[in-house]
Motif scaffolding. Structure first.
Motif, PDB file in Angstrom:
ATOM      1  N   PRO A 151       0.813  -1.229   0.000  1.00  0.00           N
ATOM      2  CA  PRO A 151       0.000   0.000   0.000  1.00  0.00           C
ATOM      3  C   PRO A 151       0.841   1.272   0.000  1.00  0.00           C
ATOM      4  N   LEU A 152       2.043   1.201   0.586  1.00  0.00           N
ATOM      5  CA  LEU A 152       2.879   2.396   0.639  1.00  0.00           C
ATOM      6  C   LEU A 152       3.410   2.750  -0.748  1.00  0.00           C
ATOM      7  N   TYR A 153       3.752   1.744  -1.559  1.00  0.00           N
ATOM      8  CA  TYR A 153       4.172   2.018  -2.940  1.00  0.00           C
ATOM      9  C   TYR A 153       3.002   2.576  -3.757  1.00  0.00           C
ATOM     10  N   ALA A 154       1.835   1.998  -3.569  1.00  0.00           N
ATOM     11  CA  ALA A 154       0.662   2.514  -4.284  1.00  0.00           C
ATOM     12  C   ALA A 154       0.375   3.952  -3.858  1.00  0.00           C
ATOM     13  N   PHE A 155       0.589   4.243  -2.585  1.00  0.00           N
ATOM     14  CA  PHE A 155       0.386   5.597  -2.077  1.00  0.00           C
ATOM     15  C   PHE A 155       1.305   6.590  -2.791  1.00  0.00           C
ATOM     16  N   LEU A 156       2.586   6.207  -2.984  1.00  0.00           N
ATOM     17  CA  LEU A 156       3.537   7.108  -3.635  1.00  0.00           C
ATOM     18  C   LEU A 156       3.110   7.478  -5.048  1.00  0.00           C
ATOM     19  N   THR A 157       2.510   6.544  -5.775  1.00  0.00           N
ATOM     20  CA  THR A 157       2.197   6.780  -7.185  1.00  0.00           C
ATOM     21  C   THR A 157       0.818   7.368  -7.423  1.00  0.00           C
ATOM     22  N   THR A 158      -0.021   7.419  -6.386  1.00  0.00           N
ATOM     23  CA  THR A 158      -1.385   7.921  -6.585  1.00  0.00           C
ATOM     24  C   THR A 158      -1.637   9.271  -5.918  1.00  0.00           C
ATOM     25  N   THR A 159      -0.713   9.763  -5.116  1.00  0.00           N
ATOM     26  CA  THR A 159      -0.936  11.029  -4.411  1.00  0.00           C
ATOM     27  C   THR A 159      -0.102  12.165  -4.987  1.00  0.00           C
ATOM     28  N   VAL A 160       0.543  11.942  -6.119  1.00  0.00           N
ATOM     29  CA  VAL A 160       1.291  13.004  -6.808  1.00  0.00           C
ATOM     30  C   VAL A 160       0.811  13.059  -8.265  1.00  0.00           C
ATOM     31  N   PRO A 161       1.034  14.176  -8.955  1.00  0.00           N
ATOM     32  CA  PRO A 161       0.665  14.245 -10.380  1.00  0.00           C
ATOM     33  C   PRO A 161       1.409  13.197 -11.196  1.00  0.00           C
ATOM     34  N   LYS A 162       0.806  12.769 -12.299  1.00  0.00           N
ATOM     35  CA  LYS A 162       1.433  11.757 -13.144  1.00  0.00           C
ATOM     36  C   LYS A 162       2.780  12.213 -13.703  1.00  0.00           C
ATOM     37  N   SER A 163       2.964  13.522 -13.856  1.00  0.00           N
ATOM     38  CA  SER A 163       4.244  14.029 -14.364  1.00  0.00           C
ATOM     39  C   SER A 163       5.354  13.920 -13.339  1.00  0.00           C
ATOM     40  N   GLU A 164       5.004  13.553 -12.077  1.00  0.00           N
ATOM     41  CA  GLU A 164       5.994  13.493 -11.002  1.00  0.00           C
ATOM     42  C   GLU A 164       6.144  12.097 -10.415  1.00  0.00           C
ATOM     43  N   THR A 165       5.423  11.114 -10.949  1.00  0.00           N
ATOM     44  CA  THR A 165       5.436   9.796 -10.304  1.00  0.00           C
ATOM     45  C   THR A 165       6.808   9.148 -10.334  1.00  0.00           C
ATOM     46  N   ALA A 166       7.493   9.203 -11.473  1.00  0.00           N
ATOM     47  CA  ALA A 166       8.806   8.556 -11.565  1.00  0.00           C
ATOM     48  C   ALA A 166       9.807   9.248 -10.657  1.00  0.00           C
ATOM     49  N   ARG A 167       9.749  10.599 -10.581  1.00  0.00           N
ATOM     50  CA  ARG A 167      10.650  11.313  -9.684  1.00  0.00           C
ATOM     51  C   ARG A 167      10.371  10.948  -8.223  1.00  0.00           C
ATOM     52  N   THR A 168       9.095  10.811  -7.880  1.00  0.00           N
ATOM     53  CA  THR A 168       8.742  10.444  -6.509  1.00  0.00           C
ATOM     54  C   THR A 168       9.259   9.054  -6.166  1.00  0.00           C
ATOM     55  N   VAL A 169       9.062   8.098  -7.084  1.00  0.00           N
ATOM     56  CA  VAL A 169       9.585   6.750  -6.872  1.00  0.00           C
ATOM     57  C   VAL A 169      11.101   6.782  -6.803  1.00  0.00           C
ATOM     58  N   ALA A 170      11.742   7.622  -7.642  1.00  0.00           N
ATOM     59  CA  ALA A 170      13.199   7.724  -7.627  1.00  0.00           C
ATOM     60  C   ALA A 170      13.698   8.297  -6.304  1.00  0.00           C
ATOM     61  N   ALA A 171      13.009   9.338  -5.788  1.00  0.00           N
ATOM     62  CA  ALA A 171      13.389   9.891  -4.485  1.00  0.00           C
ATOM     63  C   ALA A 171      13.265   8.815  -3.404  1.00  0.00           C
ATOM     64  N   ASN A 172      12.189   8.034  -3.487  1.00  0.00           N
ATOM     65  CA  ASN A 172      12.018   6.917  -2.560  1.00  0.00           C
ATOM     66  C   ASN A 172      13.168   5.921  -2.693  1.00  0.00           C
ATOM     67  N   ASN A 173      13.570   5.620  -3.935  1.00  0.00           N
ATOM     68  CA  ASN A 173      14.660   4.669  -4.151  1.00  0.00           C
ATOM     69  C   ASN A 173      15.979   5.177  -3.577  1.00  0.00           C
ATOM     70  N   ILE A 174      16.209   6.493  -3.668  1.00  0.00           N
ATOM     71  CA  ILE A 174      17.447   7.057  -3.117  1.00  0.00           C
ATOM     72  C   ILE A 174      17.492   6.860  -1.605  1.00  0.00           C
ATOM     73  N   VAL A 175      16.402   7.225  -0.946  1.00  0.00           N
ATOM     74  CA  VAL A 175      16.368   7.090   0.506  1.00  0.00           C
ATOM     75  C   VAL A 175      16.403   5.614   0.903  1.00  0.00           C
ATOM     76  N   ASN A 176      15.630   4.782   0.179  1.00  0.00           N
ATOM     77  CA  ASN A 176      15.645   3.334   0.459  1.00  0.00           C
ATOM     78  C   ASN A 176      17.043   2.756   0.341  1.00  0.00           C
ATOM     79  N   SER A 177      17.711   3.080  -0.784  1.00  0.00           N
ATOM     80  CA  SER A 177      19.031   2.502  -1.028  1.00  0.00           C
ATOM     81  C   SER A 177      20.045   3.011  -0.015  1.00  0.00           C
TER      82      SER A 177
END
Length: 436
Positions: free
Chosen positions: A364-390
């Protein structure tokens, strides 16, 4: 709505699902073959084996930390389907080196290929989640995310099993991986074919939404990473979601790095037992990923995140207890001999519980990241998540390496993971209060 299996019959979902499945399968076919070959066929020292597992995990994660900002910008700026095709073509070249490392039993070459696969996954990672809101309706995104996550872990299961089967011991006691070398090349080729069917996903044009201005490409890796993370984490709900996911993956990095040494040096199992452990964990995450979609009825929510994290911690604590009470042995046992042990099924069911709870927590947390931001920002949001995760995963593996070097046992590191789940539960609760 909650029955998401119909998505597997659609072209807007099946090709990206298949491409991701094959990529995860190949990652784990290669990594499992490599780890088993090195631990059972090259090294003969428990400290060396634990250190190698931790270093290998860190090298695979490091590109996510360094290159995620670039990958997120590219995914939002270009057609995501085009990037998929480029990335899957590069995978073929990487696996040529990986196959050579398996054939030659060359540890540096294997680690180079592993790091390159980390780069490959870094550029594919934002796409597999960010493309879903473009191709799916809003009430399908949680189900699609759950299917991707479940498919990923089924692929991990299959790759793990085949990796274990294709590393074989000859009559002279030596280990070889010729068929694994052939397999990683073949799967890379098939993955490129599947990637060719992903429908176009051009850049979304919704940058006019307040708070999410359009951002151009920044090729300076460090500056882009800092800018991307700071721009994302200032939004409280995203900050909480990303921190919760990061704690999950930090704990997962420790568990994944410790599985092979845990099996060999605590439960005294051969590579068949190591494959069993990884397979059980993969099935568990897949079950949890699908179950949480049904529990939430397709609604993106962090309602079950705190209880899922605490449940995961309880199961890890039980695993800690089982390792402390497992009797010592002078020889390795097969998985059939392992399963005859009185506590063996307790270990298997406990691992399954850890994984199911983990899948319920993170999907649900991944789905939350991709549905609460504009579609033009979804990849950047996931990428920011990946930076912090990694970053969290690299710190966790560095900490694990240090603890091993100063004499911490595998069992003691499991206890630390159980404690970490309490923090993950607290973050999940804060997110639930902020958003639900």
């Amino acid at each position: 709505m909650q029955d998401s299996l119909h998505l597997l019959r659609t072209r807007r979902f099946l090709p990206i699902f298949t491409t991701q499945f094959l990529g995860a399968f190949n990652d784990n076919l290669f990594r499992t073959s490599m780890v088993l070959l090195v631990i059972y066929g090259i090294y003969r020292n428990a400290e060396q084996e634990a250190t190698f597992s931790a270093i290998a995990g860190g090298l695979f994660i490091l590109p996510f930390f360094l290159l995620s900002a670039l990958s997120g910008q590219l995914a939002d700026a270009l057609d995501k389907a085009r990037i998929v095709r480029i990335v899957k073509s590069v995978e073929i070249a990487i696996m040529i080196f990986g196959a050579a490392g398996l054939l030659l039993q060359n540890v540096p070459l294997l680690l180079i290929a592993l790091t390159a696969m980390g780069v490959h996954s870094t550029f594919f990672g934002p796409i597999k989640y960010a493309i879903l809101p473009q191709h799916l309706t809003k009430d399908e995104v949680l189900g699609g995310t759950g299917l991707v996550e479940a498919g990923t872990y089924i692929a991990i299961l299959c790759g793990t099993i085949f990796g274990g089967l294709l590393v074989h011991q000859r009559s002279d006691g030596s280990y070889h991986a010729e068929w694994a070398a052939v397999g990683v090349l073949a799967v890379a080729l098939i993955g490129r074919v599947a990637g060719g069917f992903v429908p176009a996903a051009p850049p979304a044009d919704d940058a006019e939404i307040p708070g999410y201005p359009h951002r151009g490409m920044d090729w300076h890796i460090i500056r882009a990473s800092v800018t991307l993370v700071s721009a994302t984490l200032h939004v409280r709900r995203l900050f909480l979601a990303i921190l919760a996911i990061s704690f999950f993956w930090a704990m997962g990095a420790v568990l994944a790095a410790q599985f092979p040494p845990l099996v060999k040096n605590v439960f005294y199992g051969d590579q068949g037992v190591a494959t069993l452990f990884l397979a059980v964990f993969s099935v568990g995450v897949a079950i949890g990923s699908v179950a949480i979609n049904r529990m939430l009825k397709g609604r993106v929510s962090a309602r079950f995140a705190p209880s899922s994290a605490l449940l995961m911690g309880i199961f890890v604590l039980l695993l800690f207890w089982l390792t402390r009470n497992w009797p010592a042995s002078t020889e390795l046992v097969t998985f059939r001999e392992f399963l005859r042990h009185p506590l063996a099924w307790a270990v298997v069911l406990d691992l399954l519980g850890v994984a199911i709870a983990g899948g319920m927590f993170v999907v649900p947390l991944y789905a939350f990241l991709t549905t609460t931001v504009p579609k033009s920002e979804t990849a950047r949001t996931v990428a920011a998540n990946n930076i912090v995760n990694s970053g969290a995963m690299v710190l966790a593996t560095l900490m694990l390496t240090g603890l091993v070097l100063v004499g911490f046992s595998v069992a003691q590191t499991l206890f630390l993971v159980a404690l970490g789940s309490v923090i993950a539960a607290w973050l999940g609760w804060k997110l639930h209060l902020a958003c639900d």
